[in-house]
Scaffold this motif. Structure first.
Motif, PDB file in Angstrom:
ATOM      1  N   LYS A   1       0.820  -1.203   0.000  1.00  0.00           N
ATOM      2  CA  LYS A   1       0.000   0.000   0.000  1.00  0.00           C
ATOM      3  C   LYS A   1       0.864   1.268   0.000  1.00  0.00           C
ATOM      4  N   ILE A   2       1.882   1.320   0.840  1.00  0.00           N
ATOM      5  CA  ILE A   2       2.701   2.524   0.873  1.00  0.00           C
ATOM      6  C   ILE A   2       3.544   2.652  -0.398  1.00  0.00           C
ATOM      7  N   GLU A   3       3.966   1.530  -0.962  1.00  0.00           N
ATOM      8  CA  GLU A   3       4.696   1.591  -2.236  1.00  0.00           C
ATOM      9  C   GLU A   3       3.781   2.122  -3.338  1.00  0.00           C
ATOM     10  N   SER A   4       2.574   1.639  -3.373  1.00  0.00           N
ATOM     11  CA  SER A   4       1.607   2.096  -4.370  1.00  0.00           C
ATOM     12  C   SER A   4       1.308   3.583  -4.186  1.00  0.00           C
ATOM     13  N   ASP A   5       1.112   4.012  -2.957  1.00  0.00           N
ATOM     14  CA  ASP A   5       0.833   5.424  -2.677  1.00  0.00           C
ATOM     15  C   ASP A   5       1.997   6.317  -3.108  1.00  0.00           C
ATOM     16  N   ALA A   6       3.224   5.870  -2.849  1.00  0.00           N
ATOM     17  CA  ALA A   6       4.390   6.673  -3.219  1.00  0.00           C
ATOM     18  C   ALA A   6       4.533   6.773  -4.735  1.00  0.00           C
ATOM     19  N   TRP A   7       4.264   5.679  -5.454  1.00  0.00           N
ATOM     20  CA  TRP A   7       4.311   5.744  -6.923  1.00  0.00           C
ATOM     21  C   TRP A   7       3.219   6.663  -7.464  1.00  0.00           C
ATOM     22  N   GLU A   8       2.031   6.565  -6.902  1.00  0.00           N
ATOM     23  CA  GLU A   8       0.942   7.424  -7.363  1.00  0.00           C
ATOM     24  C   GLU A   8       1.273   8.901  -7.121  1.00  0.00           C
ATOM     25  N   TYR A   9       1.805   9.210  -5.963  1.00  0.00           N
ATOM     26  CA  TYR A   9       2.166  10.597  -5.657  1.00  0.00           C
ATOM     27  C   TYR A   9       3.274  11.086  -6.587  1.00  0.00           C
ATOM     28  N   ALA A  10       4.262  10.232  -6.820  1.00  0.00           N
ATOM     29  CA  ALA A  10       5.357  10.604  -7.711  1.00  0.00           C
ATOM     30  C   ALA A  10       4.847  10.880  -9.123  1.00  0.00           C
ATOM     31  N   ALA A  11       3.990   9.995  -9.635  1.00  0.00           N
ATOM     32  CA  ALA A  11       3.516  10.112 -11.017  1.00  0.00           C
ATOM     33  C   ALA A  11       2.504  11.229 -11.212  1.00  0.00           C
ATOM     34  N   LYS A  12       1.594  11.395 -10.258  1.00  0.00           N
ATOM     35  CA  LYS A  12       0.490  12.343 -10.455  1.00  0.00           C
ATOM     36  C   LYS A  12       0.725  13.727  -9.849  1.00  0.00           C
ATOM     37  N   THR A  13       1.615  13.822  -8.878  1.00  0.00           N
ATOM     38  CA  THR A  13       1.838  15.116  -8.224  1.00  0.00           C
ATOM     39  C   THR A  13       3.232  15.667  -8.516  1.00  0.00           C
ATOM     40  N   LEU A  14       4.269  14.879  -8.226  1.00  0.00           N
ATOM     41  CA  LEU A  14       5.629  15.395  -8.387  1.00  0.00           C
ATOM     42  C   LEU A  14       6.069  15.496  -9.843  1.00  0.00           C
ATOM     43  N   ALA A  15       5.887  14.435 -10.601  1.00  0.00           N
ATOM     44  CA  ALA A  15       6.370  14.415 -11.987  1.00  0.00           C
ATOM     45  C   ALA A  15       5.833  15.587 -12.812  1.00  0.00           C
ATOM     46  N   PRO A  16       4.538  15.890 -12.760  1.00  0.00           N
ATOM     47  CA  PRO A  16       4.050  17.036 -13.538  1.00  0.00           C
ATOM     48  C   PRO A  16       4.692  18.373 -13.128  1.00  0.00           C
ATOM     49  N   LEU A  17       5.012  18.529 -11.848  1.00  0.00           N
ATOM     50  CA  LEU A  17       5.650  19.776 -11.395  1.00  0.00           C
ATOM     51  C   LEU A  17       6.999  20.000 -12.068  1.00  0.00           C
ATOM     52  N   TYR A  18       7.686  18.906 -12.392  1.00  0.00           N
ATOM     53  CA  TYR A  18       9.026  18.993 -12.968  1.00  0.00           C
ATOM     54  C   TYR A  18       9.050  18.601 -14.447  1.00  0.00           C
ATOM     55  N   HIS A  19       7.863  18.551 -15.046  1.00  0.00           N
ATOM     56  CA  HIS A  19       7.725  18.223 -16.475  1.00  0.00           C
ATOM     57  C   HIS A  19       8.367  16.876 -16.813  1.00  0.00           C
ATOM     58  N   ILE A  20       8.068  15.908 -15.973  1.00  0.00           N
ATOM     59  CA  ILE A  20       8.576  14.549 -16.145  1.00  0.00           C
ATOM     60  C   ILE A  20       7.378  13.627 -16.291  1.00  0.00           C
ATOM     61  N   ASP A  21       7.513  12.645 -17.133  1.00  0.00           N
ATOM     62  CA  ASP A  21       6.461  11.652 -17.309  1.00  0.00           C
ATOM     63  C   ASP A  21       6.910  10.352 -16.665  1.00  0.00           C
ATOM     64  N   ILE A  22       6.121   9.848 -15.725  1.00  0.00           N
ATOM     65  CA  ILE A  22       6.366   8.523 -15.164  1.00  0.00           C
ATOM     66  C   ILE A  22       5.230   7.648 -15.665  1.00  0.00           C
TER      67      ILE A  22
END
Length: 157
Positions: free
Chosen positions: A71-92
């Motif tokens: 669950k925490i691994e899934s949450d961290a991937w979701e946050y990285a892909a949907k929140t962090l990556a767009p801020l830095y113009h990165i596609d995960i």
């Protein structure tokens, strides 16, 4: 778009250090989050770096059951892909996240497989399992970065 297309690791780290001064970013062979000293360890993989930063931002500390780890691994991937990556113009891509999560799913399945009859057991403690088919009990090592070992505690009845 490849995760490295828009950002080099060097420029991304510079931005992350500015935006998240509460965390330390340290190069390592293996990417991971250490909550004790608030350090994000990173390798040369940008999606993994953002994933580990996701753990830090989401304040992931520890887990008691294997399913909590997934669950925490899934949450961290979701946050990285949907929140962090767009801020830095990165596609995960979803594929990157799912490939990583598959390794955890495989690890969880291996831990919960009865060494006696190969049925799926239930977790009874952080390192203990019981088979619901043959009633065997076993314990496991942590084995995130080494070979999984299962140790029989009692023979089946």
């Amino acid at each position: 778009m490849d995760a490295t297309t828009m950002h080099s690791m060097h420029s991304l780290l510079k931005e992350l250090r500015e935006h998240y001064p509460q965390f330390t970013f340290t190069s390592s062979d293996t990417a991971y989050w250490n909550p004790e000293d608030r350090t994000v360890f990173y390798s040369d993989n940008i999606p993994e770096l953002l994933h580990e930063l996701g753990h830090a931002i989401l304040k992931h500390q520890e887990y008691r059951r294997d399913i909590e780890l997934l669950k925490i691994e899934s949450d961290a991937w979701e946050y990285a892909a949907k929140t962090l990556a767009p801020l830095y113009h990165i596609d995960i891509s979803e594929e990157i996240a799912q490939d990583s999560l598959d390794s955890y799913r495989d690890w969880l399945h291996s831990r919960s497989t009865c060494p006696e009859c190969r049925a799926t057991g239930i977790q009874t403690s952080p390192a203990g399992y019981t088979c619901i088919v043959c009633r065997s009990k076993w314990r496991v090592n942590e084995a995130k970065n080494c070979e999984l070992r299962r140790y029989k505690i009692n023979p089946p009845r």
